[in-house]
Design a protein around this motif. Structure first.
Motif, PDB file in Angstrom:
ATOM      1  N   GLU A  53       5.207  -3.831  -9.891  1.00 33.21           N
ATOM      2  CA  GLU A  53       3.930  -3.117  -9.963  1.00 33.21           C
ATOM      3  C   GLU A  53       2.757  -4.023  -9.605  1.00 33.21           C
ATOM      4  N   ALA A  54       2.830  -5.301  -9.976  1.00 31.21           N
ATOM      5  CA  ALA A  54       1.771  -6.247  -9.602  1.00 31.21           C
ATOM      6  C   ALA A  54       1.719  -6.407  -8.080  1.00 31.21           C
ATOM      7  N   PHE A  55       2.888  -6.496  -7.445  1.00 30.63           N
ATOM      8  CA  PHE A  55       2.963  -6.578  -5.987  1.00 30.63           C
ATOM      9  C   PHE A  55       2.349  -5.334  -5.345  1.00 30.63           C
ATOM     10  N   CYS A  56       2.767  -4.158  -5.794  1.00 34.58           N
ATOM     11  CA  CYS A  56       2.256  -2.905  -5.213  1.00 34.58           C
ATOM     12  C   CYS A  56       0.749  -2.780  -5.388  1.00 34.58           C
ATOM     13  N   GLN A  57       0.262  -3.185  -6.541  1.00 35.66           N
ATOM     14  CA  GLN A  57      -1.179  -3.105  -6.786  1.00 35.66           C
ATOM     15  C   GLN A  57      -1.935  -4.079  -5.877  1.00 35.66           C
ATOM     16  N   GLU A  58      -1.436  -5.331  -5.776  1.00 34.67           N
ATOM     17  CA  GLU A  58      -2.116  -6.325  -4.940  1.00 34.67           C
ATOM     18  C   GLU A  58      -2.137  -5.914  -3.475  1.00 34.67           C
ATOM     19  N   LYS A  59      -1.050  -5.306  -3.011  1.00 29.41           N
ATOM     20  CA  LYS A  59      -0.932  -4.919  -1.602  1.00 29.41           C
ATOM     21  C   LYS A  59      -1.403  -3.486  -1.358  1.00 29.41           C
ATOM     22  N   ASN A  60      -1.844  -2.819  -2.423  1.00 31.26           N
ATOM     23  CA  ASN A  60      -2.312  -1.444  -2.340  1.00 31.26           C
ATOM     24  C   ASN A  60      -1.242  -0.521  -1.738  1.00 31.26           C
ATOM     25  N   ILE A  74       9.446 -11.301  -3.791  1.00 32.49           N
ATOM     26  CA  ILE A  74       9.832 -10.018  -3.190  1.00 32.49           C
ATOM     27  C   ILE A  74      10.003 -10.275  -1.711  1.00 32.49           C
ATOM     28  N   ILE A  75      11.124  -9.784  -1.170  1.00 27.74           N
ATOM     29  CA  ILE A  75      11.414  -9.939   0.251  1.00 27.74           C
ATOM     30  C   ILE A  75      11.524  -8.568   0.902  1.00 27.74           C
ATOM     31  N   GLU A  76      11.213  -8.542   2.206  1.00 26.80           N
ATOM     32  CA  GLU A  76      11.363  -7.323   3.002  1.00 26.80           C
ATOM     33  C   GLU A  76      12.350  -7.620   4.124  1.00 26.80           C
ATOM     34  N   ARG A 127      17.975 -11.009   8.006  1.00 28.09           N
ATOM     35  CA  ARG A 127      16.757 -11.813   8.086  1.00 28.09           C
ATOM     36  C   ARG A 127      15.704 -11.066   7.279  1.00 28.09           C
ATOM     37  N   PHE A 128      14.895 -11.831   6.561  1.00 27.83           N
ATOM     38  CA  PHE A 128      13.876 -11.215   5.723  1.00 27.83           C
ATOM     39  C   PHE A 128      12.627 -12.079   5.725  1.00 27.83           C
ATOM     40  N   LYS A 129      11.550 -11.500   5.236  1.00 31.67           N
ATOM     41  CA  LYS A 129      10.344 -12.292   5.032  1.00 31.67           C
ATOM     42  C   LYS A 129       9.917 -12.134   3.584  1.00 31.67           C
ATOM     43  N   LYS A 130       9.400 -13.231   3.049  1.00 32.86           N
ATOM     44  CA  LYS A 130       8.842 -13.193   1.690  1.00 32.86           C
ATOM     45  C   LYS A 130       7.487 -12.518   1.799  1.00 32.86           C
ATOM     46  N   VAL A 131       7.295 -11.485   0.994  1.00 34.19           N
ATOM     47  CA  VAL A 131       6.021 -10.775   1.027  1.00 34.19           C
ATOM     48  C   VAL A 131       5.209 -10.975  -0.250  1.00 34.19           C
ATOM     49  N   TYR A 132       5.846 -11.606  -1.261  1.00 30.32           N
ATOM     50  CA  TYR A 132       5.146 -11.818  -2.541  1.00 30.32           C
ATOM     51  C   TYR A 132       5.962 -12.809  -3.351  1.00 30.32           C
ATOM     52  N   SER A 133       5.284 -13.690  -4.070  1.00 28.74           N
ATOM     53  CA  SER A 133       6.018 -14.599  -4.961  1.00 28.74           C
ATOM     54  C   SER A 133       5.121 -15.088  -6.069  1.00 28.74           C
ATOM     55  N   THR A 134       5.737 -15.697  -7.045  1.00 31.35           N
ATOM     56  CA  THR A 134       4.989 -16.243  -8.172  1.00 31.35           C
ATOM     57  C   THR A 134       4.097 -17.383  -7.710  1.00 31.35           C
ATOM     58  N   SER A 135       4.439 -17.979  -6.547  1.00 35.44           N
ATOM     59  CA  SER A 135       3.637 -19.096  -6.034  1.00 35.44           C
ATOM     60  C   SER A 135       2.647 -18.658  -4.956  1.00 35.44           C
ATOM     61  N   SER A 136       2.555 -17.356  -4.684  1.00 41.67           N
ATOM     62  CA  SER A 136       1.632 -16.919  -3.624  1.00 41.67           C
ATOM     63  C   SER A 136       0.276 -16.507  -4.171  1.00 41.67           C
TER      64      SER A 136
END
Length: 148
Positions: free
Chosen positions: A9-16, A80-82, A139-148
């Motif tokens: 939910e924090a990821f979704c909120q930050e990325k709208n 979170i990866i995509e 193959r994936f990309k990191k779209v969110y992390s605790t360090s981002s």
């Protein structure tokens, strides 16, 4: 609400983002903390899994555009990866470029680590590893992390 859901939910909120879901929350391999850290650093952008396990467990293959939550060894969400691409190929046809994208070492390290891992996992099903076994290369990309 659990830690994983709060992280999502924090990821979704930050990325709208609205009305999207994650497919899975999981640990990578046998060294979950090290591999999760590689994802967070952006060094690990690929993973290989055995195709046979999807068949045996009657699971769908990963799909481009799906999101997953990477967990550490304590089942805490760290990234979170995509998924960017999914390809099924014989293991002995995985390219060096792909193996290096896993971020764990050179091609020989990748090969040896996967032979050990698959050999161990296949024993539970009375199956043996073969160099031409089908693997799922994501193959994936990191779209969110605790360090981002």
């Amino acid at each position: 609400m659990n830690k994983i859901q709060l992280f999502w939910e924090a990821f979704c909120q930050e990325k709208n983002l609205q009305n999207i879901v994650y497919t899975d929350a999981f640990q990578f391999g046998v060294e979950a903390d090290w591999l999760a850290d590689l994802v967070c650093q952006g060094k690990k952008t690929a993973t290989t899994s055995g195709h046979v396990f999807y068949e045996l467990e009657n699971e769908a293959l990963p799909q481009v555009g799906e999101y997953s939550i990477v967990l550490n060894s304590h089942d805490e969400p760290v990234a979170i990866i995509e998924i960017q691409s999914v390809e099924v190929v014989p293991m002995n046809e995985v390219t060096e470029d792909f193996a290096l994208a896993e971020g764990e070492g050179d091609y020989q390290y990748w090969w040896d680590a996967h032979v050990r891992f698959f050999t161990s996992q296949l024993k539970a099903y009375d199956l043996k590893f073969t160099p031409d076994m089908l693997v799922v290369c994501e193959r994936f990309k990191k779209v969110y992390s605790t360090s981002s």
